[in-house]
Design an enzyme around this catalytic site. Sequence first.
Site, PDB file in Angstrom:
ATOM      1  CB  CYS A  91      -0.902  -0.016   1.240  1.00 47.31           C
ATOM      2  SG  CYS A  91      -1.834   1.502   1.519  1.00 47.31           S
ATOM      3  CG  HIS A 227      -4.778  -2.696   2.761  1.00 47.16           C
ATOM      4  ND1 HIS A 227      -3.983  -3.205   3.759  1.00 47.16           N
ATOM      5  CD2 HIS A 227      -4.303  -1.438   2.517  1.00 47.16           C
ATOM      6  CE1 HIS A 227      -3.072  -2.309   4.113  1.00 47.16           C
ATOM      7  NE2 HIS A 227      -3.250  -1.222   3.366  1.00 47.16           N
ATOM      8  CD  GLU A 228      -5.243   0.991  -0.214  1.00 45.21           C
ATOM      9  OE1 GLU A 228      -5.328   2.062   0.435  1.00 45.21           O
ATOM     10  OE2 GLU A 228      -4.172   0.369  -0.342  1.00 45.21           O
ATOM     11  CG  HIS A 231      -5.678   2.784   4.719  1.00 39.13           C
ATOM     12  ND1 HIS A 231      -5.012   2.638   5.914  1.00 39.13           N
ATOM     13  CD2 HIS A 231      -4.927   2.139   3.779  1.00 39.13           C
ATOM     14  CE1 HIS A 231      -3.899   1.943   5.717  1.00 39.13           C
ATOM     15  NE2 HIS A 231      -3.827   1.626   4.434  1.00 39.13           N
ATOM     16  CG  HIS A 237      -0.213   0.316   6.849  1.00 37.76           C
ATOM     17  ND1 HIS A 237       0.656   1.139   6.182  1.00 37.76           N
ATOM     18  CD2 HIS A 237      -1.190  -0.009   5.966  1.00 37.76           C
ATOM     19  CE1 HIS A 237       0.234   1.317   4.949  1.00 37.76           C
ATOM     20  NE2 HIS A 237      -0.882   0.630   4.791  1.00 37.76           N
TER      21      HIS A 237
END
Length: 341
Positions: A91, A227-228, A231, A237
């Site tokens: 990332c 994953h994104e 955020h 992380h």
Amino acid sequence: MCVLILYLLISTSIVTADNMNNSASDEQDVVNFLSKYGYLKPLNNDINSNNSIRYKENYNEALFNFQEFYNLPATGEINQETLKLIKQSRCGLPDAVLSDYTLHPKKWSHFNITWRAHVGDSHIKSLVRKAFSIWEEFTNLKFTETPRNRYPNIFIAFTARKHKYFIHQRECSSDFDGPGNVLAHADFPNDINVTEIHIDNAESWSYSTTVDASYSDSPSLLNVIIHELGHTLGLEHSSVNTSIMYSFYSNSRSKLDQDDIWAIQNLYGIKSKQKPTFNVSTTTTQKSLLTTSTPKNVTVLPKDNNNNKFPDLCSLQTIDKFLIVKTHLYIFYKKNYSNLS
């Protein structure tokens, strides 16, 4: 004989020079990496010109912090494990070097979050919906696709190299670098209530909805979007390599790890209809101090695969983290926890 000795001397000199060049190149790569991902304050591109003892100490400390965060041999010096890891796809967001999972200072103030994906492919749209459903499973968050005439809270788009934000048309400060290395990046929750996920269009993406070893050469779009999304919901992380929020890519992660679940529930609470419960039945033994004639529901965290052998709290000098859920206080130490309520 003299010719042989001269040949050996020349060969040795060439090998030594190559090793020195490789060492300098490796060190420059490590400096660039540490600067890019938040471990080292950028100074001068030419590390050889920085003869400051303070800079050397900062560099060694930054490298040590990176190695420790990712569970590498932490020496503060370059080693093969470090070089191998920094060359993996990951990332594009910097790391927050604090603990296993780390929370961003901001989160969404509402639970109904809207989204839109700037893609025409219906299969990619289905991957996006699946990614949202994975986060929705463990919290009371509700994700809804919004029409084009409205600003979404989360906007997802494919782009490449130097690019702009799609909603507000300002320059994005993080360029993509072509195939490999940085795969995607995203915004954290903010005051304008609009975040964007940018995905590198130069990658040879796998559109599989399951973990399949045959796709090992192509990054899983589903995994990267999950994953994104983390955020955009307020998660930084994680140093846990089985976590979906681990910054380096692996095609074996397509669901939330316990570390991710604790993090998202820390921000938005446990999903109401899925609070794990068990019945405390009436049991009378010689050691019992209290009995009851009616069973009651008790909310608990799911136990891990270990036997949850938590040490005596009074013997601990530090703990890893704590979590407050309503009237329950959970203390975490290594892979175990204690419920103080």
